[in-house]
Design a protein around this motif. Structure first.
Motif, PDB file in Angstrom:
ATOM      1  N   ARG A 142      37.585  37.876  58.567  1.00  0.00           N
ATOM      2  CA  ARG A 142      38.618  38.036  57.564  1.00  0.00           C
ATOM      3  C   ARG A 142      40.007  38.209  58.353  1.00  0.00           C
ATOM      4  N   ILE A 144      43.517  40.149  58.559  1.00  0.00           N
ATOM      5  CA  ILE A 144      44.223  41.165  57.745  1.00  0.00           C
ATOM      6  C   ILE A 144      45.721  41.427  58.143  1.00  0.00           C
ATOM      7  N   ASN A 163      48.424  43.150  55.614  1.00  0.00           N
ATOM      8  CA  ASN A 163      48.038  43.192  54.206  1.00  0.00           C
ATOM      9  C   ASN A 163      47.564  44.702  53.747  1.00  0.00           C
ATOM     10  N   LEU A 168      46.237  39.119  47.200  1.00  0.00           N
ATOM     11  CA  LEU A 168      45.845  37.864  48.059  1.00  0.00           C
ATOM     12  C   LEU A 168      45.733  36.745  47.487  1.00  0.00           C
ATOM     13  N   THR A 185      42.239  39.084  54.070  1.00  0.00           N
ATOM     14  CA  THR A 185      41.840  40.131  53.257  1.00  0.00           C
ATOM     15  C   THR A 185      42.864  41.284  53.511  1.00  0.00           C
ATOM     16  N   SER A 186      42.583  42.549  52.943  1.00  0.00           N
ATOM     17  CA  SER A 186      43.567  43.441  53.009  1.00  0.00           C
ATOM     18  C   SER A 186      43.014  44.966  53.081  1.00  0.00           C
ATOM     19  N   ALA A 189      41.395  45.484  49.836  1.00  0.00           N
ATOM     20  CA  ALA A 189      40.002  44.677  49.466  1.00  0.00           C
ATOM     21  C   ALA A 189      39.165  45.005  50.289  1.00  0.00           C
ATOM     22  N   GLU A 190      39.234  45.809  51.511  1.00  0.00           N
ATOM     23  CA  GLU A 190      38.070  46.369  52.202  1.00  0.00           C
ATOM     24  C   GLU A 190      37.751  47.519  51.727  1.00  0.00           C
TER      25      GLU A 190
END
Length: 585
Positions: A142, A144, A163, A168, A185-186, A189-190
């Motif tokens: 993903r 980032i 991000n 997103l 992703t960000s 989000a992780e």
């Protein structure tokens, strides 16, 4: 060489782009611009237009723009940290041409190290795909952070977009970076909770370590805001303006003034909690003197006869007697009612009246009648007009030139909301000097002029310089700034090639305006001027009573003399310089 790190808050893409290019073209030091953009989709030089879906154009929140960086299409928006390093890059293997791949890897490593610092280890490069990725060893890598750069004549442009907690869903309107089979992703989000400020601090620290290993760097921030609107703003944790033990009487801002609640709130956000007591007398060096000389009376009569407005009167300038006695005045066009309510300004802020179509010719008549060889024209901000009042500026310049062909014209303009087409109306009229004021240091911008932007003002000046104009800017001191912040602002003005800077003492017009926090001494003003000129600004006019148009003609002449001397030095060096072709990746 010094690395200047700036957190600029939310900045329109076009403003950041103009500022970045200005720094790359005329700057002598390194810079790192850190900011957020409003919702924007940018297409690099090799972008496939089909990678911007129709939904991107239909999205009323977002703007779609072309960029001169490498890469395909990407998204910028709130919650995403954008970094623009404007650096001098070393030549590859001791030659002249920078190692572009090594630079891109350095930017990627900066982001990777930052992610580790804020609690997200495991970020890495993905073979064949520029940028920074999460989960590269697993089945679902993903992206980032996107990387897109351009290198021109050894200077880096553009940079990275990380991000942090971006929306997103906005990436669904594009094929991000032209990659169809991998997601984005960000940090949020992780599963890592971290503020934008913490990420900026980590990036700044890593950048200083990487690009200023000798410790020569400095950082200045605009006020940090922790909410999406004005309802929940946290105070800016900076050093408050402290009273000197032998200085003037200092009292709490809330107790000493009749400021409105929003102005008090903005001051608190900026860390300004004390000011000079309102009844405290001014020191002798900060007092203007009114002398009703025959020339003063004649100028006033001319203005009344032609129904013109001067900023000299409207803003309560302390130099009015001196300037009018010398036969000079600053004409204020587009009416006498401003659409902004800056915390320092005395100009009326009631609803503006329609423009007077005869005003440009009357200004020209006054210039001719007064026999002026140098005319200064300024304005109120007119955000109610589509062009911000730029068209009237252009008409006034042309009218003066028709009536007084030999007269020089200096214009002190508003930012015209940063609109390039509006600004071009003024630039194309070719004023001899294009003046636009930053007013104060980054930290105090929102308290001093909440409807303006530090980055946008620098962008206006950078655009004017790119248009080939002599540029000028002004600052006030004694409004809550520190000396190191004044030095940083001067470095920014030098970085975009400003030719003339004026610095004067802030004088509080009424108790409803921002308080004075200190009386700056004449010796301190002399030191500011010396510092700015040592940076390479051709002329700095600084004294307690200096204002934007004070000694304007003399400042223009001095700056031109310095620029002519510098041009000879540059011309002598050009024969040994190597011109490099742009590189994008």
């Amino acid at each position: 060489m010094t690395l200047h790190i700036r957190w600029l808050g939310k900045v329109a893409y076009r403003d950041a782009d103009a500022l970045m290019h200005g720094l790359a073209t005329t700057g002598v030091d390194d810079h790192l611009l850190l900011l957020e953009h409003p919702h924007t989709y940018t297409l690099g030089v090799r972008a496939d237009p089909l990678h911007v879906l129709q939904s991107a154009y239909d999205d009323t929140k977002a703007e779609v723009v072309r960029a001169d960086r490498g890469g395909d299409v990407t998204y910028h928006g709130p919650g995403q940290l954008v970094g623009y390093p404007v650096l001098w890059l070393p030549g590859k293997g001791g030659g002249d041409k920078p190692d572009t791949v090594a630079y891109v890897h350095a930017v990627e490593q900066l982001v990777i190290d930052t992610l580790t610092d804020v609690g997200l280890p495991g970020a890495a490069r993905l073979e064949g795909y520029p940028g920074v990725w999460i989960g590269v060893e697993g089945p679902r890598p993903r992206k980032i952070a996107a990387i897109g750069v351009r290198i021109v004549h050894g200077r880096s442009l553009h940079g990275f977009a990380l991000n942090v907690d971006a929306d997103l869903g906005m990436f669904a309107n594009i094929v991000p970076c032209g990659i169809t089979d991998k997601g984005v992703t960000s940090i949020a989000a992780e599963g890592v909770e971290v503020t934008m400020r913490r990420v900026v601090d980590a990036v700044a620290a890593r950048a200083a370590e990487r690009w200023a290993p000798d410790g020569r760097f400095e950082r200045t921030d605009v006020v940090w805001r922790h909410a999406a609107d004005d309802s929940d703003l946290a105070p800016f944790s900076r050093e408050a303006a402290a009273a000197r033990g032998d200085g003037p009487a200092m009292v709490g801002v809330a107790d000493s003034v009749t400021l409105s609640a929003p102005r008090r709130k903005r001051l608190a956000e900026a860390g300004v909690t004390a000011g000079v007591a309102i009844e405290q007398p001014k020191p002798s060096w900060a007092k203007g003197r009114l002398h009703l000389t025959p020339e003063y009376t004649r100028i006033r009569s001319t203005m009344r006869h032609l129904k013109l407005v001067t900023v000299c009167e409207e803003a309560g300038c302390p130099n009015i007697s001196e300037c009018w006695t010398e036969g000079t005045a600053t004409f204020m066009i587009n009416g006498d009612r401003c659409t902004r309510a800056c915390g320092f300004c005395l100009v009326d802020t009631s609803k503006p009246l329609p423009l007077d179509p005869g005003e440009p010719e009357r200004v020209a008549e006054a210039v001719a009648e007064m026999g002026l060889g140098y005319a200064v024209v300024t304005c109120v901000a007119r955000d109610d007009l589509a062009d911000g009042g730029a068209g009237a500026f252009a008409e006034t310049i042309r009218a003066i030139r028709r009536r007084s062909p030999g007269a020089k014209v200096e214009t002190l303009i508003s930012d015209c909301k940063g609109d390039p087409e509006s600004l071009a109306l003024v630039f194309d009229a070719r004023p001899d000097v294009l003046n636009h004021n930053i007013e104060t240091v980054p930290r105090l911008q929102r308290a001093v002029r909440p409807s303006a932007s530090y980055a946008r003002s620098l962008a206006v000046l950078a655009r004017a310089k790119a248009a080939g104009l002599v540029t000028k800017a002004s600052m006030m001191v004694g409004i809550g700034e520190r000396d190191d912040e004044v030095h940083a602002a001067l470095a920014d003005l030098r970085g975009i090639g400003v030719d003339i800077v004026t610095i004067g003492q802030y004088l509080r017009p009424t108790s409803a305006h921002l308080p004075v926090t200190r009386w700056v001494t004449p010796d301190e003003f002399t030191a500011f001027a010396a510092y700015g000129e040592a940076l390479g600004i051709p002329h700095v006019e600084a004294s307690p009573l200096t204002r934007s148009s004070h000694h304007a003609q003399a400042s223009y002449a001095r700056a031109n003399n310095t620029r002519a001397s510098n041009a000879k030095v540059v011309a002598a060096d050009e024969g040994s310089s190597t011109r490099l072709e742009p590189t994008v990746i």
